[in-house]
Design an enzyme around this catalytic site. Structure first.
Site, PDB file in Angstrom:
ATOM      1  CG  PHE A  71      -7.796   0.803   4.617  1.00  0.00           C
ATOM      2  CD1 PHE A  71      -8.054   1.625   5.747  1.00  0.00           C
ATOM      3  CD2 PHE A  71      -8.288   0.856   3.692  1.00  0.00           C
ATOM      4  CE1 PHE A  71      -8.831   2.473   5.350  1.00  0.00           C
ATOM      5  CE2 PHE A  71      -9.353   2.068   3.412  1.00  0.00           C
ATOM      6  CZ  PHE A  71      -9.447   2.722   4.423  1.00  0.00           C
TER       7      PHE A  71
ATOM      8  CE1 TYR B 163      -8.672  -6.129  -6.050  1.00  0.00           C
ATOM      9  CE2 TYR B 163      -9.483  -4.426  -7.334  1.00  0.00           C
ATOM     10  CZ  TYR B 163      -9.502  -5.006  -6.322  1.00  0.00           C
ATOM     11  OH  TYR B 163      -9.999  -4.352  -5.021  1.00  0.00           O
TER      12      TYR B 163
ATOM     13  CE  LYS C 155     -11.578  -7.888  -4.775  1.00  0.00           C
ATOM     14  NZ  LYS C 155     -11.835  -8.479  -3.328  1.00  0.00           N
TER      15      LYS C 155
ATOM     16  CE1 TYR D 269     -18.358 -22.465  -4.001  1.00  0.00           C
ATOM     17  CE2 TYR D 269     -19.543 -23.236  -1.931  1.00  0.00           C
ATOM     18  CZ  TYR D 269     -18.438 -23.207  -2.882  1.00  0.00           C
ATOM     19  OH  TYR D 269     -17.336 -24.129  -2.825  1.00  0.00           O
TER      20      TYR D 269
ATOM     21  N   GLY E  15     -16.826 -22.290   1.059  1.00  0.00           N
ATOM     22  CA  GLY E  15     -17.184 -23.544   1.662  1.00  0.00           C
ATOM     23  C   GLY E  15     -17.410 -23.627   3.227  1.00  0.00           C
TER      24      GLY E  15
HETATM   25  P1  NAD Z   1      -5.723  -4.156   2.372  1.00  0.00           P
HETATM   26  O1  NAD Z   1      -4.616  -4.834   1.372  1.00  0.00           O
HETATM   27  O2  NAD Z   1      -5.299  -3.318   3.246  1.00  0.00           O
HETATM   28  O3  NAD Z   1      -6.097  -5.585   3.225  1.00  0.00           O
HETATM   29  C1  NAD Z   1      -6.286  -6.763   2.458  1.00  0.00           C
HETATM   30  C2  NAD Z   1      -6.012  -7.763   3.407  1.00  0.00           C
HETATM   31  O4  NAD Z   1      -6.221  -9.312   2.817  1.00  0.00           O
HETATM   32  C3  NAD Z   1      -4.666  -7.672   4.028  1.00  0.00           C
HETATM   33  O5  NAD Z   1      -4.699  -7.874   5.605  1.00  0.00           O
HETATM   34  C4  NAD Z   1      -3.779  -8.883   3.579  1.00  0.00           C
HETATM   35  O6  NAD Z   1      -2.711  -9.315   4.382  1.00  0.00           O
HETATM   36  C5  NAD Z   1      -4.958  -9.792   3.410  1.00  0.00           C
HETATM   37  N1  NAD Z   1      -4.598 -11.021   2.650  1.00  0.00           N
HETATM   38  C6  NAD Z   1      -4.282 -10.877   1.192  1.00  0.00           C
HETATM   39  N2  NAD Z   1      -4.051 -12.214   0.673  1.00  0.00           N
HETATM   40  C7  NAD Z   1      -4.398 -13.162   1.637  1.00  0.00           C
HETATM   41  C8  NAD Z   1      -4.459 -14.523   1.806  1.00  0.00           C
HETATM   42  N3  NAD Z   1      -4.113 -15.128   0.800  1.00  0.00           N
HETATM   43  N4  NAD Z   1      -4.798 -15.108   3.068  1.00  0.00           N
HETATM   44  C9  NAD Z   1      -4.892 -14.299   4.167  1.00  0.00           C
HETATM   45  N5  NAD Z   1      -5.258 -12.801   3.876  1.00  0.00           N
HETATM   46  C10 NAD Z   1      -4.605 -12.532   2.861  1.00  0.00           C
HETATM   47  O7  NAD Z   1      -6.839  -4.004   1.371  1.00  0.00           O
HETATM   48  P2  NAD Z   1      -8.305  -3.356   1.546  1.00  0.00           P
HETATM   49  O8  NAD Z   1      -8.312  -1.728   1.041  1.00  0.00           O
HETATM   50  O9  NAD Z   1      -8.304  -2.965   3.136  1.00  0.00           O
HETATM   51  O10 NAD Z   1      -9.164  -4.034   0.985  1.00  0.00           O
HETATM   52  C11 NAD Z   1      -9.996  -5.037   1.816  1.00  0.00           C
HETATM   53  C12 NAD Z   1     -10.707  -5.697   0.700  1.00  0.00           C
HETATM   54  O11 NAD Z   1     -11.940  -4.768   0.116  1.00  0.00           O
HETATM   55  C13 NAD Z   1     -10.190  -6.245  -0.670  1.00  0.00           C
HETATM   56  O12 NAD Z   1     -10.897  -7.762  -0.854  1.00  0.00           O
HETATM   57  C14 NAD Z   1     -10.417  -5.436  -1.554  1.00  0.00           C
HETATM   58  O13 NAD Z   1     -10.461  -5.893  -2.791  1.00  0.00           O
HETATM   59  C15 NAD Z   1     -11.762  -4.622  -1.362  1.00  0.00           C
HETATM   60  N6  NAD Z   1     -11.853  -3.282  -1.995  1.00  0.00           N
HETATM   61  C16 NAD Z   1     -11.178  -2.158  -1.012  1.00  0.00           C
HETATM   62  C17 NAD Z   1     -11.585  -1.002  -1.782  1.00  0.00           C
HETATM   63  C18 NAD Z   1     -10.762   0.171  -1.040  1.00  0.00           C
HETATM   64  O14 NAD Z   1     -11.040   1.448  -1.416  1.00  0.00           O
HETATM   65  N7  NAD Z   1      -9.981  -0.008  -0.011  1.00  0.00           N
HETATM   66  C19 NAD Z   1     -12.228  -0.780  -2.825  1.00  0.00           C
HETATM   67  C20 NAD Z   1     -13.007  -1.716  -3.597  1.00  0.00           C
HETATM   68  C21 NAD Z   1     -12.704  -3.210  -2.866  1.00  0.00           C
END
Ligand code: NAD
Length: 316
Positions: free
Chosen positions: A12, A145, A149, A159, A102
């Site tokens: 997303f 989770y 984080k 790092y 890295g």
């Molecule tokens: P999402 O699930 O739509 O996107 C996460 C993406 O990471 C997906 O495309 C997934 O396939 C990929 N992914 C997961 N594990 C992976 C791996 N091992 N190797 C490669 N790709 C991998 O979620 P999002 O809402 O877009 O969130 C994106 C980031 O933002 C995340 O780190 C999330 O913790 C952080 N975040 C999002 C929100 C929110 O409101 N959407 C709030 C706080 C933090």
């Protein structure tokens, strides 16, 4: 033009980030394993400046060309996903963040990690400034989770301090917009799907718990400003306008013109009662603040994603 590597780029937020970086004239290398992301989110991104690498970030990966920025977004993010993938979530936060850091070190790239308001847990301070250390249950189901984080933040600072990597940490508060999956369990896509189908809207607890919802374009703008700054300390990016879940449900019903009624279900374990970013730092250091109000953002989501996609019957 800079070369930007985006892990989680087919998710997303990652896909909106790829869009915004390309629109600013940058080259984008998108890394994803499609755990929770999808090809549909990036299929419109074609051309010589967009490269996709199908990789799992928990395994080491290398990029042959020079990289200027690493945006580390890969991670399950919705409770439905991280409760289904608890060990993977911990591995992504630990090994995945090691590998992304890295890579940034190798390329002398600016590194930005997507952290979360969940590092504050069920907060005892309201609104939450970056100086608040949080109130997290490490052994509850959400701990996989929240602690992943928190570990990723600690690793990023190590790092930076010990290895000299140019790092940034964004603490993202609840964000919404087109391309959220209708069944990902988060409040806005769930309420929209239910409202569009005139099905009961399921509010947890009494619905008096609060969240602050940021429209995706605002968030991405703040994140790129942070990456372009020289700031190393964590910065909250989110919309400080706070709503109860009940107010959100009513706004969704109004915007969709739905006949849905609201029903109440048990509150999930460790569900935070309040959530509101203190964005003083983002205002002062980045000159950033959100511009899209909740009703406008909900309407844009509906208009852009389309009702069928939000109901899960068409790709967004
Ligand atoms: P999402 O699930 O739509 O996107 C996460 C993406 O990471 C997906 O495309 C997934 O396939 C990929 N992914 C997961 N594990 C992976 C791996 N091992 N190797 C490669 N790709 C991998 O979620 P999002 O809402 O877009 O969130 C994106 C980031 O933002 C995340 O780190 C999330 O913790 C952080 N975040 C999002 C929100 C929110 O409101 N959407 C709030 C706080 C933090």
């Amino acid at each position: 033009m800079a070369t930007c590597l985006v892990t989680g780029g087919s998710g997303f937020l990652g896909s909106h980030l790829c869009d915004a970086l390309l629109a600013r004239g940058h080259r984008v290398i998108c890394v994803d394993n499609f755990d929770t992301g999808s090809l549909a989110n990036i299929q419109h991104l074609r051309g010589p400046d967009f490269v996709f690498m199908h990789k799992d970030v928990t395994e080491p990966f290398f990029v042959a060309e020079p990289v200027d920025f690493v945006y580390h977004f890969a991670s399950p993010a919705s409770p439905i996903d991280y409760l289904r993938l608890p060990l993977h979530t911990l591995k992504v936060g630990s090994y995945g963040t090691h590998h992304a850091l890295g890579l940034a070190k190798l390329h002398r790239a600016r590194f930005l990690t997507a952290s979360t308001s969940e590092v504050y847990g069920d907060p005892q301070v309201h609104p939450q400034p970056e100086s608040y250390w949080g109130h997290v249950n490490p052994i509850g189901p959400r701990g996989v989770y929240d602690e992943a984080k928190r570990y990723a933040e600690a690793l990023t600072m190590a790092y930076h301090r010990q290895q000299g990597v140019n790092t940034a940490i964004v603490r993202i508060f609840n964000t919404y917009g087109p391309r959220m999956r209708p069944h990902d369990g988060r409040a806005i896509p769930t309420f929209m799907r239910q409202a569009l189908q005139d099905k009961p809207i399921t509010v947890f607890g009494t619905g008096q718990q609060t969240r602050s919802f940021c429209y995706v374009d605002d968030l991405i703008n703040g994140i790129i400003r942070l990456a372009d700054s020289g700031i190393h300390q964590p910065v909250n990016i989110g919309n400080p306008n706070e709503f109860t879940l009940l107010e959100l449900a009513k706004a969704v019903i109004e915007i969709t013109g739905s006949r849905s009624e609201i029903v109440y279900e048990a509150l999930p374990t460790d569900d935070p009662q309040v959530r509101q970013p203190d964005i003083t730092l983002a205002r002062e250091l980045l000159g950033w603040e959100p511009t899209v109000a909740l009703r406008e953002g909900l309407q844009r989501t509906l208009d852009t994603a389309g009702a069928a996609a939000l109901m899960g019957t068409l790709p967004a």
